[in-house]
Design a protein around this motif. Structure first.
Motif, PDB file in Angstrom:
ATOM      1  N   ASP A 193       6.521   5.372   5.745  1.00  0.00           N
ATOM      2  CA  ASP A 193       6.831   6.301   4.650  1.00  0.00           C
ATOM      3  C   ASP A 193       5.802   7.428   4.694  1.00  0.00           C
ATOM      4  O   ASP A 193       4.820   7.442   3.956  1.00  0.00           O
ATOM      5  CB  ASP A 193       6.797   5.572   3.311  1.00  0.00           C
ATOM      6  CG  ASP A 193       7.327   6.423   2.177  1.00  0.00           C
ATOM      7  OD1 ASP A 193       7.517   7.639   2.380  1.00  0.00           O
ATOM      8  OD2 ASP A 193       7.545   5.862   1.090  1.00  0.00           O
ATOM      9  N   ARG A 194       6.034   8.368   5.602  1.00  0.00           N
ATOM     10  CA  ARG A 194       5.067   9.452   5.827  1.00  0.00           C
ATOM     11  C   ARG A 194       4.848  10.298   4.587  1.00  0.00           C
ATOM     12  O   ARG A 194       3.734  10.755   4.339  1.00  0.00           O
ATOM     13  CB  ARG A 194       5.542  10.341   6.965  1.00  0.00           C
ATOM     14  CG  ARG A 194       5.556   9.642   8.284  1.00  0.00           C
ATOM     15  CD  ARG A 194       5.755  10.659   9.357  1.00  0.00           C
ATOM     16  NE  ARG A 194       6.783  10.234  10.276  1.00  0.00           N
ATOM     17  CZ  ARG A 194       7.235  10.987  11.248  1.00  0.00           C
ATOM     18  NH1 ARG A 194       6.791  12.192  11.415  1.00  0.00           N
ATOM     19  NH2 ARG A 194       8.151  10.526  12.063  1.00  0.00           N
ATOM     20  N   GLU A 195       5.893  10.520   3.832  1.00  0.00           N
ATOM     21  CA  GLU A 195       5.770  11.348   2.635  1.00  0.00           C
ATOM     22  C   GLU A 195       4.800  10.717   1.634  1.00  0.00           C
ATOM     23  O   GLU A 195       3.963  11.400   1.047  1.00  0.00           O
ATOM     24  CB  GLU A 195       7.140  11.546   1.995  1.00  0.00           C
ATOM     25  CG  GLU A 195       7.155  12.628   0.948  1.00  0.00           C
ATOM     26  CD  GLU A 195       8.566  12.923   0.496  1.00  0.00           C
ATOM     27  OE1 GLU A 195       8.797  12.874  -0.722  1.00  0.00           O
ATOM     28  OE2 GLU A 195       9.424  13.195   1.357  1.00  0.00           O
ATOM     29  N   ALA A 196       4.895   9.412   1.466  1.00  0.00           N
ATOM     30  CA  ALA A 196       4.017   8.722   0.526  1.00  0.00           C
ATOM     31  C   ALA A 196       2.568   8.693   1.011  1.00  0.00           C
ATOM     32  O   ALA A 196       1.652   8.579   0.203  1.00  0.00           O
ATOM     33  CB  ALA A 196       4.517   7.297   0.301  1.00  0.00           C
ATOM     34  N   MET A 197       2.376   8.826   2.320  1.00  0.00           N
ATOM     35  CA  MET A 197       1.022   8.776   2.881  1.00  0.00           C
ATOM     36  C   MET A 197       0.208  10.028   2.591  1.00  0.00           C
ATOM     37  O   MET A 197      -1.016   9.992   2.626  1.00  0.00           O
ATOM     38  CB  MET A 197       1.088   8.606   4.402  1.00  0.00           C
ATOM     39  CG  MET A 197       1.493   7.249   4.838  1.00  0.00           C
ATOM     40  SD  MET A 197       1.464   7.199   6.640  1.00  0.00           S
ATOM     41  CE  MET A 197       2.718   5.993   6.934  1.00  0.00           C
TER      42      MET A 197
ATOM     43  N   SER B 236       0.818  -1.215   0.000  1.00  0.00           N
ATOM     44  CA  SER B 236       0.000   0.000   0.000  1.00  0.00           C
ATOM     45  C   SER B 236       0.850   1.262   0.000  1.00  0.00           C
ATOM     46  O   SER B 236       0.316   2.370  -0.019  1.00  0.00           O
ATOM     47  CB  SER B 236      -0.921   0.015   1.226  1.00  0.00           C
ATOM     48  OG  SER B 236      -1.760  -1.112   1.229  1.00  0.00           O
ATOM     49  N   GLY B 237       2.161   1.102   0.081  1.00  0.00           N
ATOM     50  CA  GLY B 237       3.060   2.246   0.060  1.00  0.00           C
ATOM     51  C   GLY B 237       3.169   2.968   1.397  1.00  0.00           C
ATOM     52  O   GLY B 237       3.620   4.106   1.447  1.00  0.00           O
ATOM     53  N   LEU B 238       2.773   2.310   2.476  1.00  0.00           N
ATOM     54  CA  LEU B 238       2.776   2.962   3.786  1.00  0.00           C
ATOM     55  C   LEU B 238       4.081   2.767   4.548  1.00  0.00           C
ATOM     56  O   LEU B 238       4.389   3.536   5.453  1.00  0.00           O
ATOM     57  CB  LEU B 238       1.604   2.452   4.626  1.00  0.00           C
ATOM     58  CG  LEU B 238       0.231   2.746   4.028  1.00  0.00           C
ATOM     59  CD1 LEU B 238      -0.863   2.065   4.834  1.00  0.00           C
ATOM     60  CD2 LEU B 238      -0.013   4.233   3.938  1.00  0.00           C
ATOM     61  N   VAL B 239       4.831   1.734   4.197  1.00  0.00           N
ATOM     62  CA  VAL B 239       6.134   1.508   4.834  1.00  0.00           C
ATOM     63  C   VAL B 239       7.175   1.239   3.755  1.00  0.00           C
ATOM     64  O   VAL B 239       6.857   0.790   2.653  1.00  0.00           O
ATOM     65  CB  VAL B 239       6.121   0.318   5.846  1.00  0.00           C
ATOM     66  CG1 VAL B 239       5.189   0.584   7.009  1.00  0.00           C
ATOM     67  CG2 VAL B 239       5.788  -0.984   5.163  1.00  0.00           C
ATOM     68  N   THR B 240       8.411   1.535   4.113  1.00  0.00           N
ATOM     69  CA  THR B 240       9.523   1.197   3.233  1.00  0.00           C
ATOM     70  C   THR B 240      10.239  -0.010   3.823  1.00  0.00           C
ATOM     71  O   THR B 240      10.183  -0.247   5.032  1.00  0.00           O
ATOM     72  CB  THR B 240      10.511   2.367   3.100  1.00  0.00           C
ATOM     73  OG1 THR B 240      11.015   2.704   4.393  1.00  0.00           O
ATOM     74  CG2 THR B 240       9.849   3.565   2.459  1.00  0.00           C
TER      75      THR B 240
END
Length: 107
Positions: free
Chosen positions: A67-71, A50-54
């Motif tokens: 990955d706060r920026e992607a959130m 989901s793009g929430l963590v790297t």
């Protein structure tokens, strides 16, 4: 799965909270839950997809970080939700201390 549906599950929200400000290994994350490592690994996969963590791999270890920026705006919402819960917990603790002090005064 989209990010909002991913964080709808309480364990995934807790995993995000754990890796919000620091990078943790999958094993360190799994130790904090009362489910199997495999179950935590599946939650991590959903968060990653989901793009929430790297994910950073170092040898055989896997390290995760939010990955706060992607959130985007979801990051602000999650942070405010956790802050509100901490405020409520602090209020409960203070109320318990006051009640204990009053009880001590009355005995």
């Amino acid at each position: 799965m989209d990010a909002v549906r991913a964080v709808a599950e309480p364990r995934r929200r807790e995993i995000l909270r754990l890796v919000w400000d620091t990078e943790l290994s999958a094993g360190d994350i799994a130790e904090r839950f009362d489910v199997t490592f495999g179950a935590v690994s599946q939650h991590l996969k959903v968060l990653r997809d989901s793009g929430l963590v790297t994910l950073r791999q170092d040898g055989r270890k896997r390290f995760y970080r939010a990955d706060r920026e992607a959130m985007g705006p979801l990051a602000e919402y999650l942070q405010s939700m956790w802050a509100a819960k901490l405020d409520a917990l602090a209020e409960l603790a203070e109320a318990a201390e006051r009640a204990e002090a009053e009880q001590s005064e009355n005995t």
